[in-house]
Enzyme design. Sequence first.
Site, short mmCIF file in Angstrom:
data_model
loop_
_atom_site.label_atom_id
_atom_site.label_comp_id
_atom_site.label_asym_id
_atom_site.label_seq_id
_atom_site.Cartn_x
_atom_site.Cartn_y
_atom_site.Cartn_z
N ARG A 59 0.82 -1.22 0.00
CA ARG A 59 0.00 0.00 0.00
C ARG A 59 0.85 1.27 0.00
O ARG A 59 0.40 2.32 -0.45
CB ARG A 59 -0.94 -0.02 1.22
CG ARG A 59 -1.83 1.19 1.36
CD ARG A 59 -2.99 0.95 2.32
NE ARG A 59 -2.57 0.33 3.57
CZ ARG A 59 -2.04 0.99 4.60
NH1 ARG A 59 -1.87 2.30 4.53
NH2 ARG A 59 -1.70 0.36 5.70
N TYR A 112 -16.03 21.07 -11.16
CA TYR A 112 -16.47 19.72 -11.49
C TYR A 112 -17.54 19.28 -10.49
O TYR A 112 -17.37 19.44 -9.28
CB TYR A 112 -15.23 18.83 -11.40
CG TYR A 112 -15.35 17.37 -11.69
CD1 TYR A 112 -16.04 16.89 -12.80
CD2 TYR A 112 -14.70 16.46 -10.86
CE1 TYR A 112 -16.09 15.53 -13.07
CE2 TYR A 112 -14.74 15.10 -11.12
CZ TYR A 112 -15.45 14.64 -12.23
OH TYR A 112 -15.49 13.30 -12.48
N ASP A 184 -7.54 22.33 -9.70
CA ASP A 184 -7.82 21.18 -10.56
C ASP A 184 -7.25 21.53 -11.93
O ASP A 184 -7.76 22.39 -12.64
CB ASP A 184 -9.32 20.92 -10.64
CG ASP A 184 -9.66 19.66 -11.44
OD1 ASP A 184 -8.84 19.25 -12.27
OD2 ASP A 184 -10.76 19.11 -11.24
N LYS A 209 -7.72 10.89 -17.51
CA LYS A 209 -7.96 11.61 -18.75
C LYS A 209 -6.66 11.72 -19.56
O LYS A 209 -6.16 10.71 -20.03
CB LYS A 209 -8.63 12.93 -18.42
CG LYS A 209 -10.00 12.69 -17.74
CD LYS A 209 -10.71 13.94 -17.33
CE LYS A 209 -12.14 13.68 -16.86
NZ LYS A 209 -12.25 12.86 -15.62
#
Length: 395
Positions: A59, A112, A184, A209
């Site tokens: 992790r 967003y 962002d 993206k």
Amino acid sequence: MTTKKKSDTTLTVTGRRKEWTHGIVNPPVYRASTCLFDTYAEYRERVADPAARHLFYGRKGTPTQWSLEDAVTELENGSGTMLFPSGVAAITTAILSLVRAGDHILITDSAYDPTRSFANGLLKVMGVETSYYDPLIAGGVEALIKDNTKLIFTESPGSLTFEVQDLPAIIDVAKKHDLFVITDNTWATPLFLNPISMGADISVNAATKYLGGHSDVMMGTATAGERAFQKLRRTAYQLGQTVSADDAFLVLRGLRTLGVRLKQHEENALKVAAWLKDHPAVERVLHPAFEDCPGHEIWERDFGGSTGLFSIVLKAGAYEDTAHIVDGRKYFKMGFSWGGYESLILPSDPSSARSATTWASDGPVIRLHIGLEDTDDLIADLEAGLSAYMTHLGL
């Protein structure tokens, strides 16, 4: 004298430290949960500093994840990067790392929608108050600051209505009041905008993206400057945020072609947008590179280019009428997300996600992502849909 690497060179060489690659071109995919210690002394050393770049537990990362973190950190000019299973996870963890109960934050009204949902949901339950501000307010955001304001969240441009924010002016206000700034940066990517170099504390990307670029992986990145990175890393660790080595490999591989892909996305999008601007069904094109897009002069000053995502506002009709545009398209398919090699089309109503500003238009908003197909084919596909729309409305 140190010479700064050009972005195309950086994309090729970054994240390829010898200790990660072991003499091959790409870092291997290290799939790991348990990591083994050879001696008690080694075990004690690694437990003492689990954040250090050595194998501790899956992790906490392996060379595959660390290679991607190194690459994004260099591109963003930050102090460190954390990886997350989605862009939303990166946004929410970045915010959580900087606020506590009783704080107040400011979020751009063009954010967003999942960012707004988080602020109105979990953050509110936690006792964090949110106010929304006009994305074009620039330094006027200072009037909204309260005694308990902790951070300003920006998204430039907004990924639906494409207002470009004056980040330097907002960052100057934040510094004056000792506030954090999160940006962002998904639309521009680190190649076309570098918020941390401008003074922001954390830059977030939905690597799903453009960084991944192939519509086959979910991931988010959050890169922080010096004063925020330890807070970001501690919060990410405490929330158990992690990504698989396979996904990290896919994003790292996509990163290598980011420069050439963005150049083609930009060229294709500008050509299609220019054609749409003169179409009789189109009222406006919302693309930051166009002079009539809100904040265009800021884009021209601060950004290194434009990408493939923009919107159009139709002159007439209702959202249910847009079925005549989107149904039956050969190349433009409906789907959420963007940034892949394929073109997408999506009717999107901004009016329900506004509170500081009001969205009104005579016709529906259609968001387009222009992929890597031939633009003549894309224009013909849009022409067929828009012609069907106009015939349906009797225009």
